[in-house]
Design an enzyme around this catalytic site. Sequence first.
Site, PDB file in Angstrom:
ATOM      1  N   GLY A  51       0.789  -1.228   0.000  1.00 61.20           N
ATOM      2  CA  GLY A  51       0.000   0.000   0.000  1.00 61.20           C
ATOM      3  C   GLY A  51       0.819   1.276   0.000  1.00 61.20           C
ATOM      4  CG  ASN A  52       4.994   1.501   1.329  1.00 58.63           C
ATOM      5  OD1 ASN A  52       4.776   0.390   0.872  1.00 58.63           O
ATOM      6  ND2 ASN A  52       6.190   2.011   1.390  1.00 58.63           N
TER       7      ASN A  52
ATOM      8  CE  LYS B  55      -8.197  -7.375   4.327  1.00 58.15           C
ATOM      9  NZ  LYS B  55      -6.858  -7.047   4.804  1.00 58.15           N
TER      10      LYS B  55
ATOM     11  CE  LYS C  69       0.621  -6.314  -1.487  1.00 57.97           C
ATOM     12  NZ  LYS C  69       0.613  -6.464  -0.074  1.00 57.97           N
TER      13      LYS C  69
ATOM     14  CE  LYS D 202       4.000  -7.351   3.322  1.00 54.79           C
ATOM     15  NZ  LYS D 202       3.020  -7.114   2.251  1.00 54.79           N
TER      16      LYS D 202
HETATM   17  P1  ADP Z   1       1.590  -4.081   2.656  1.00 58.32           P
HETATM   18  O1  ADP Z   1       0.675  -2.978   2.312  1.00 58.32           O
HETATM   19  O2  ADP Z   1       2.958  -3.903   2.060  1.00 58.32           O
HETATM   20  O3  ADP Z   1       1.039  -5.446   2.424  1.00 58.32           O
HETATM   21  P2  ADP Z   1       1.367  -4.652   5.522  1.00 58.32           P
HETATM   22  O4  ADP Z   1       1.067  -3.577   6.496  1.00 58.32           O
HETATM   23  O5  ADP Z   1       0.305  -5.643   5.200  1.00 58.32           O
HETATM   24  O6  ADP Z   1       1.908  -3.896   4.224  1.00 58.32           O
HETATM   25  O7  ADP Z   1       2.643  -5.465   6.007  1.00 58.32           O
HETATM   26  C1  ADP Z   1       3.868  -4.813   6.335  1.00 58.32           C
HETATM   27  C2  ADP Z   1       3.945  -4.522   7.833  1.00 58.32           C
HETATM   28  O8  ADP Z   1       4.143  -5.722   8.564  1.00 58.32           O
HETATM   29  C3  ADP Z   1       5.091  -3.658   8.264  1.00 58.32           C
HETATM   30  O9  ADP Z   1       4.809  -2.295   8.136  1.00 58.32           O
HETATM   31  C4  ADP Z   1       5.301  -4.059   9.727  1.00 58.32           C
HETATM   32  O10 ADP Z   1       4.733  -3.108  10.594  1.00 58.32           O
HETATM   33  C5  ADP Z   1       4.500  -5.342   9.882  1.00 58.32           C
HETATM   34  N1  ADP Z   1       5.194  -6.460  10.507  1.00 58.32           N
HETATM   35  C6  ADP Z   1       4.583  -7.322  11.350  1.00 58.32           C
HETATM   36  N2  ADP Z   1       5.440  -8.264  11.762  1.00 58.32           N
HETATM   37  C7  ADP Z   1       6.632  -8.018  11.198  1.00 58.32           C
HETATM   38  C8  ADP Z   1       7.902  -8.674  11.232  1.00 58.32           C
HETATM   39  N3  ADP Z   1       8.093  -9.772  11.949  1.00 58.32           N
HETATM   40  N4  ADP Z   1       8.918  -8.147  10.514  1.00 58.32           N
HETATM   41  C9  ADP Z   1       8.718  -7.035   9.777  1.00 58.32           C
HETATM   42  N5  ADP Z   1       7.524  -6.374   9.695  1.00 58.32           N
HETATM   43  C10 ADP Z   1       6.489  -6.853  10.390  1.00 58.32           C
HETATM   44 MG    MG Z   2      -0.545  -6.364   3.487  1.00 59.33          MG
END
Ligand code: ADP
Ligand code: MG
Length: 310
Positions: free
Chosen positions: A10-11, A127, A211, A273
């Site tokens: 998203g960023n 969700k 996604k 992820k």
């Molecule tokens: P995106 O929009 O890229 O899918 P998300 O917010 O779904 O972003 O996922 C990324 C976030 O996951 C990071 O901003 C971080 O705050 C969070 N996060 C949670 N656990 C972890 C971890 N173990 N290591 C790194 N980031 C983490």
């Molecule tokens: Mg995400």
Amino acid sequence: MERLVIALGGNALLPPGKARSFDAMRIRVAQSAPTIADVAEHARLVVTHGNGPQVGNLLLQVEAARAQVAPPPLDVLVAQTQAQIGYLLQQAVQNELTRRGHPDRVVTLVTQVVVDADDPAFDDPTKPVGPSITSETEAMLKRAKGWRLMTDPRGGWRRAVPSPRPLEIVEAEAIRHLVEQGFLVIAAGGGGVPVVRDGGRLRGVEAVIDKDLASAVLALALRADRLVLATDVEGVALHYGKPEQRFVDRMTVEHARRYLKEGHFPPGSMGPKVDAAIDFVAATGKEAIITDTGKLVAALAGNAGTHVVP
Ligand code: ADP
Ligand code: MG
């Protein structure tokens, strides 16, 4: 040339904070375009992306206009976000590639993703989507309409929808052909439009697909060389956010599974992820990378991000 699937978080599409304007999105997408163009100069590229804030905004608009216009179902709303985000991204990357003297060969494809009608997620929607519902009466009306509601940690409720596992990308073959012809393809936005197979027919369903998981399915279907999950952190950390936090630059599938089980990667953010990376690497013996969007090029060169290996 190497074939890559890159999932944009998203960023890369919206600045942090609560920006709800398309100008903000245009500016942010234009900032991400040079990085994507850098990668596109050396690889065949399929870009996927999230749609959380955008589908949230659409649902707000739908609620506000409910008396005038019949609310579109969720599959249609996901398709709408594929078009709006895809359009902005496609134009920005096209402009950047044109500036560099390359022919502009960028397309966005409305992408359907098949899920199982019997996926257990349909019995247990988890969700949250759309605006917060703050009045008891409204919550009652929504429940009467068949909505599942979940409590919002910030107060009130939110609509909860199923997030079934993606099984198959309907347009995979078309995407593969476009990539082979040298097109940069933007596909499976928002995890794809969720559809089920009903006999020989496809039918949209009220759900959203993750996604990152959809990107792994797409990467497998395209026989991609690497899957890249680009987000807003350097990569994966153990004990994330705690004093003993430790960055991981390389982990095997086996380690990733263990860390996942130990609870290092929460569902809804880093969990999917790592899940997606495991799916891709375990099935192919190739590599998946979790990295900051700004460090894509360094990560692909092996100098940044978390590399998930067999
Ligand atoms: P995106 O929009 O890229 O899918 P998300 O917010 O779904 O972003 O996922 C990324 C976030 O996951 C990071 O901003 C971080 O705050 C969070 N996060 C949670 N656990 C972890 C971890 N173990 N290591 C790194 N980031 C983490
Ligand atoms: Mg995400």
